[in-house]
Design a protein around this motif. Structure first.
Motif, short mmCIF file in Angstrom:
data_model
loop_
_atom_site.label_atom_id
_atom_site.label_comp_id
_atom_site.label_asym_id
_atom_site.label_seq_id
_atom_site.Cartn_x
_atom_site.Cartn_y
_atom_site.Cartn_z
N GLU A 169 0.81 -1.22 0.00
CA GLU A 169 0.00 0.00 0.00
C GLU A 169 0.85 1.27 0.00
O GLU A 169 0.33 2.35 -0.20
CB GLU A 169 -0.94 -0.01 1.21
CG GLU A 169 -1.99 -1.09 1.15
CD GLU A 169 -2.86 -1.14 2.40
OE1 GLU A 169 -4.06 -0.84 2.29
OE2 GLU A 169 -2.33 -1.48 3.47
N ALA A 170 2.15 1.13 0.24
CA ALA A 170 3.04 2.28 0.15
C ALA A 170 3.28 2.63 -1.32
O ALA A 170 3.23 1.76 -2.19
CB ALA A 170 4.37 1.98 0.85
N THR A 171 3.52 3.91 -1.58
CA THR A 171 3.74 4.35 -2.96
C THR A 171 4.92 5.33 -3.01
O THR A 171 5.35 5.86 -1.98
CB THR A 171 2.49 5.04 -3.54
OG1 THR A 171 2.12 6.14 -2.70
CG2 THR A 171 1.33 4.07 -3.65
N ILE A 297 3.80 -2.29 8.74
CA ILE A 297 3.50 -2.37 7.32
C ILE A 297 2.01 -2.17 7.08
O ILE A 297 1.18 -2.70 7.80
CB ILE A 297 3.93 -3.74 6.76
CG1 ILE A 297 5.44 -3.93 6.91
CG2 ILE A 297 3.54 -3.89 5.30
CD1 ILE A 297 5.91 -5.31 6.52
N GLY A 298 1.68 -1.39 6.06
CA GLY A 298 0.29 -1.24 5.66
C GLY A 298 -0.30 0.09 6.08
O GLY A 298 0.12 0.72 7.06
N LEU A 299 -1.32 0.50 5.34
CA LEU A 299 -1.96 1.79 5.57
C LEU A 299 -2.68 1.84 6.91
O LEU A 299 -2.56 2.83 7.65
CB LEU A 299 -2.96 2.07 4.43
CG LEU A 299 -3.66 3.43 4.44
CD1 LEU A 299 -2.66 4.57 4.31
CD2 LEU A 299 -4.70 3.49 3.32
N VAL A 300 -3.41 0.79 7.26
CA VAL A 300 -4.18 0.79 8.51
C VAL A 300 -3.24 0.86 9.72
O VAL A 300 -3.48 1.63 10.66
CB VAL A 300 -5.07 -0.47 8.59
CG1 VAL A 300 -5.72 -0.58 9.97
CG2 VAL A 300 -6.14 -0.43 7.51
N LYS A 301 -2.17 0.09 9.69
CA LYS A 301 -1.25 0.08 10.82
C LYS A 301 -0.46 1.39 10.91
O LYS A 301 -0.15 1.85 12.02
CB LYS A 301 -0.29 -1.11 10.72
CG LYS A 301 -0.97 -2.45 10.95
CD LYS A 301 0.03 -3.59 10.89
CE LYS A 301 -0.66 -4.93 11.14
NZ LYS A 301 0.30 -6.06 11.05
#
Length: 332
Positions: A169-171, A297-301
């Motif tokens: 989800e990272a860009t 890792i990840g948008l939610v976290k």
């Protein structure tokens, strides 16, 4: 045979005999409505009292410790033990227990509610501006917890798949002459720089297209002025503010091929003089709380991490102001 660890905390003779001097953590007992916090956390089940584990997360955030380091510190630091509500002889949570609690807390989506409750307690104590005229919002980049490495997948004949990280989800985004792989957090503060809300996006999501979601996270009062930099200057965003009952405090861009008007230059200068507080907040979050790079890792976290650090930041600012007021009262 039942090998379950006994997690009950019963005061013993040693706990009653230990007399600890007051610390800045002692101030929190009267500043915050911990009973209400306990009610909000009651649904996050685990081996230990969820409020104790939440306080453990606060200590971890303030001191920028790993799960293993805070678990070790809790076994030997009497101030930490007392603050979290553990006893000297009782069992203490280990790093895996804290990790599981954090996951359940994130899954429950409670951190936004906890931030609002903390802010409510600070406002009730006169330590936070309640219903101020101005709100300041801005975005900051956060590098992914993963190093971006290019991976070529040739497992399928005739097909070449390129990936950069398991943080999908990272860009990427170009910031000046630097390329950053990660996320962008939009943070809104009150007039004093205490954090009101957080919304996290992939790094390449333009500030021009996110204002509606940022405003939706706010518990704003109609008539308040939302201050924002030129990155959100558009007719659509001004319409968003109007539809939410907020006043337009967005700085103006210089029109292409034209000189900026005298009044817009003055307007931008006046807005800059007020919205510096959000830049100061970002500076502390990055310098003291390590927000320049995500831990998870990840948008939610990542969103949860920014929220947890926001709660810790607001509480620390509240402690400082509480102690300052107490000192002034003693000198009066």
């Amino acid at each position: 045979m039942n090998m379950r660890v006994k997690t009950e905390q019963r005061l013993g003779f040693a706990d009653l005999e230990v007399d600890l001097a007051d610390t800045e953590l002692s101030s929190l007992e009267s500043m915050i409505d911990w009973g209400c916090m306990a009610e909000l956390l009651a649904g996050v089940r685990g081996d230990y009292d969820p409020l104790s584990l939440f306080k453990m997360l606060l200590l971890q955030t303030w001191h920028d410790l790993s799960d293993e380091s805070i678990a070790q510190a809790l076994r030997r630091d009497l101030v930490f033990i007392r603050f979290c509500g553990f006893t000297l002889a009782g069992s203490k949570p280990d790093s895996s227990t804290l990790c599981r609690f954090r996951k359940r807390l994130v899954d429950a989506g409670l951190l936004e509610i906890l931030l609002r409750q903390i802010n409510h307690s600070l406002s009730a104590q006169g330590l936070k501006v309640a219903n101020g005229k101005y709100l300041s919002s801005d975005a900051t980049l956060i590098k992914s917890a993963r190093r971006p490495r290019r991976v070529l997948d040739c497992s399928q004949p005739g097909a070449l798949e390129v990936s950069y990280s398991d943080d999908h989800e990272a860009t990427w985004i170009q910031k000046g002459d630097q390329s950053i792989y990660g996320y962008s957090a939009s943070v809104t503060t009150d007039e004093a720089g205490l954090i009101e809300s957080v919304t996290t996006f992939p790094a390449n999501r333009s500030e021009m297209t996110r204002l509606n979601e940022v405003v939706d996270q706010l518990n704003a009062i109609p008539g308040q002025v939302l201050l924002y930099d030129k990155g959100a200057d558009s007719n659509n965003n001004r319409a968003v503010l109007k539809s939410k009952g907020l006043k337009d405090g967005i700085m103006r861009k210089k029109p292409k091929g034209q000189a900026m008007t005298h009044w817009n230059r003055i307007r931008n200068r006046l807005i800059s003089q007020r919205r510096f507080v959000v830049e100061r907040t970002f500076g502390t979050l990055k310098r003291t709380y390590g927000l320049h790079r995500a831990r998870y890792i990840g948008l939610v976290k990542t969103q949860a991490e920014v929220l947890m650090k926001s709660i810790a930041y607001n509480l620390k600012r509240g402690i400082n102001r509480f102690q300052s007021q107490s000192l002034q009262g003693q000198c009066a």
